[in-house]
Write a protein that holds these residues in place. Sequence first.
Motif: not given
Length: 240
Positions: A103-105, A107, A140-141, A156, A158, A194
């Motif tokens: 993921a961009r960042r 969660e 991750d997403t 956002d 996801l 993370q």
Amino acid sequence: MIRGLRIAVVQHDPATGPGSFGELLAQAGVEAELIRAGEDPPPAPAGLDGAIALGGSARASDPAFADERRWIRRLVAGGTPYLGICLGAQLLAAAFGAAVVPARRPEIGVGEVFLTEAARGDRVFSGLPRRLPAFRWHGDTFGLPDGAVLLASSGDGLNQAFRLGPSAYGLQFHPEATARGVAAWPWEPGYLDQLQAAGVDGGEAVGKLAAEEPGLRALARALLGNWLGLCAEAAGTRAR
């Protein structure tokens, strides 16, 4: 009839247990068999009424999960209900060809997920409010496999929940999380990485989870109870 169902619970990380799901399964009289990924062989799908795959800090694309991804495909192909949480959801997506990427960042913490229109008619999510409290902890997403139905997303954009076929579900968030169960995560290497990437204080995240735990337990009871209903139906169909 939910009592007496045999459910495999796959644990990918010693620190990531079944949380409130363990208590709820016991209260329902379900026979929950804990399977330690990488140590215990996955049970034959024919002997199961359902399978729950828990979270973990590993990557779903890790070659070590090749056998589990094949097992998931067998479960889904045979109509055995599946419920994947976080890594378990990512493994379901990866098993059917969807991308699982960073993921961009990360969660991390308590937030909200938003149900889609499709969730209103879904057997597991129907009757729940459009906005759900959710505890998330993932780096991750995932994309959606072909034919999957998106059931929830976060603000956002996801993906947070999907259904594949009639009874296989992937939830990126952690309805089973309890403050007691998550308390050790900030000191686990994968989870610590993370936390640092997200710039989140682990103790603060656990504290907010504790404050929201009554609502999260109610959500866990509703989601798990609805999914166990699918397991009971599938077991009854096989018995006929």
